[in-house]
Write a protein that holds these residues in place. Structure first.
Motif, short mmCIF file in Angstrom:
data_model
loop_
_atom_site.label_atom_id
_atom_site.label_comp_id
_atom_site.label_asym_id
_atom_site.label_seq_id
_atom_site.Cartn_x
_atom_site.Cartn_y
_atom_site.Cartn_z
N ARG A 132 0.81 -1.23 0.00
CA ARG A 132 0.00 0.00 0.00
C ARG A 132 0.84 1.27 0.00
NH1 ARG A 132 -1.73 2.10 5.38
NH2 ARG A 132 -0.39 1.09 6.91
N PHE A 133 2.16 1.13 0.14
CA PHE A 133 3.07 2.27 0.08
C PHE A 133 3.83 2.34 -1.25
CE2 PHE A 133 2.55 1.34 4.56
CZ PHE A 133 2.31 2.59 5.09
N ALA A 134 3.47 1.50 -2.19
CA ALA A 134 4.19 1.45 -3.47
C ALA A 134 4.13 2.79 -4.21
CB ALA A 134 3.65 0.33 -4.36
N HIS A 135 3.03 3.50 -4.07
CA HIS A 135 2.91 4.80 -4.73
C HIS A 135 3.82 5.86 -4.07
CE1 HIS A 135 0.15 5.18 -1.34
NE2 HIS A 135 0.26 6.49 -1.48
N GLU A 136 4.35 5.56 -2.88
CA GLU A 136 5.25 6.47 -2.17
C GLU A 136 6.72 6.13 -2.43
OE1 GLU A 136 4.35 9.01 -0.34
OE2 GLU A 136 2.27 8.62 0.19
N CYS A 137 6.98 5.20 -3.31
CA CYS A 137 8.34 4.71 -3.54
C CYS A 137 9.32 5.85 -3.85
CB CYS A 137 8.36 3.71 -4.70
SG CYS A 137 9.99 3.08 -5.12
N SER A 138 9.00 6.70 -4.79
CA SER A 138 9.94 7.76 -5.17
C SER A 138 10.15 8.75 -4.03
CB SER A 138 9.45 8.49 -6.42
OG SER A 138 8.19 9.08 -6.19
N ARG A 139 9.13 8.99 -3.22
CA ARG A 139 9.27 9.91 -2.08
C ARG A 139 10.15 9.29 -1.01
NH1 ARG A 139 4.17 12.19 -1.44
NH2 ARG A 139 4.95 13.77 -2.83
N ILE A 140 9.98 8.01 -0.73
CA ILE A 140 10.79 7.33 0.28
C ILE A 140 12.25 7.24 -0.17
CG2 ILE A 140 11.13 5.12 1.47
CD1 ILE A 140 8.03 4.85 1.45
N VAL A 141 12.46 6.95 -1.44
CA VAL A 141 13.82 6.92 -1.98
C VAL A 141 14.44 8.30 -1.92
CG1 VAL A 141 15.15 6.53 -4.10
CG2 VAL A 141 13.44 4.87 -3.40
N SER A 142 13.65 9.34 -2.16
CA SER A 142 14.16 10.71 -2.08
C SER A 142 14.55 11.08 -0.65
CB SER A 142 13.11 11.70 -2.58
OG SER A 142 12.84 11.48 -3.94
N ILE A 143 13.77 10.65 0.32
CA ILE A 143 14.11 10.90 1.72
C ILE A 143 15.46 10.26 2.03
CG2 ILE A 143 13.49 10.35 4.11
CD1 ILE A 143 10.55 10.60 3.27
N GLU A 144 15.65 9.03 1.59
CA GLU A 144 16.92 8.34 1.80
C GLU A 144 18.07 9.06 1.11
OE1 GLU A 144 19.20 4.20 0.65
OE2 GLU A 144 17.04 4.34 0.32
#
Length: 169
Positions: A132-144
């Motif tokens: 359910r967080f797959a659509h947040e992938c680019s945001r989570i990678v950006s945070i990292e």
């Protein structure tokens, strides 16, 4: 002939234009800009998913967002007021912030299945709790990525802070 008995006033300016001081200024502007970007990304995640652990895929991810939020706030305060602070204070907090940002980036790297090249995959390609967080992938990678960048800027260089070198005579 110069008069050596004449008193000369000390140069107590905060900013003396030179290559080194301009590079410091650029460095602090980059740290400030990256911190603002990280603050925006992290606060969006916290605002969206709230304070309850069941809204997140893992407790590690929830807690590391809190750590990164704290690091962003301290980093903003240090970068805004660094001209008025003692050099030792800034050096100490640079070390602390480097540890916080490095830890945050490392935990996101190990706790989430998202990588920079995997954000185009379908949601069912990820573990069930992260689907359910797959659509947040680019945001989570950006945070990292921004956390790793801040870690790189704030950590001490091999030659010491700010690349200072000592010469042996």
């Amino acid at each position: 002939m110069a008069n050596y008995n004449q008193k000369v006033e000390a140069d107590n300016r905060k900013f003396v234009p030179s290559i080194r001081s301009i590079l410091y200024l650029i460095g602090f502007v980059l740290i400030f800009a990256l911190t603002c970007a990280e603050l925006g990304l992290v606060s969006q995640q916290i605002h969206k998913y709230g304070r309850f652990a069941e809204n997140y895929a893992s407790l590690q991810y929830k807690n590391v967002l809190g750590l990164l939020l704290c690091a962003c706030l301290v980093s903003l305060l240090v970068t805004i007021f660094h001209l008025f602070l003692n050099v030792g204070f800034v050096a100490f907090f640079s070390l602390v912030l480097a540890v916080f940002f490095g830890t945050g980036a490392g935990v996101i790297r190990t706790a989430t299945p998202f990588r920079g090249t995997s954000c185009g995959r379908p949601a069912d390609a990820y573990p069930e709790k992260w689907q359910r967080f797959a659509h947040e992938c680019s945001r989570i990678v950006s945070i990292e990525a921004v956390a790793w960048s801040l870690w790189g800027f704030l950590r001490a260089t091999p030659g010491g802070f700010y690349g200072s070198h000592t010469r042996s005579v």
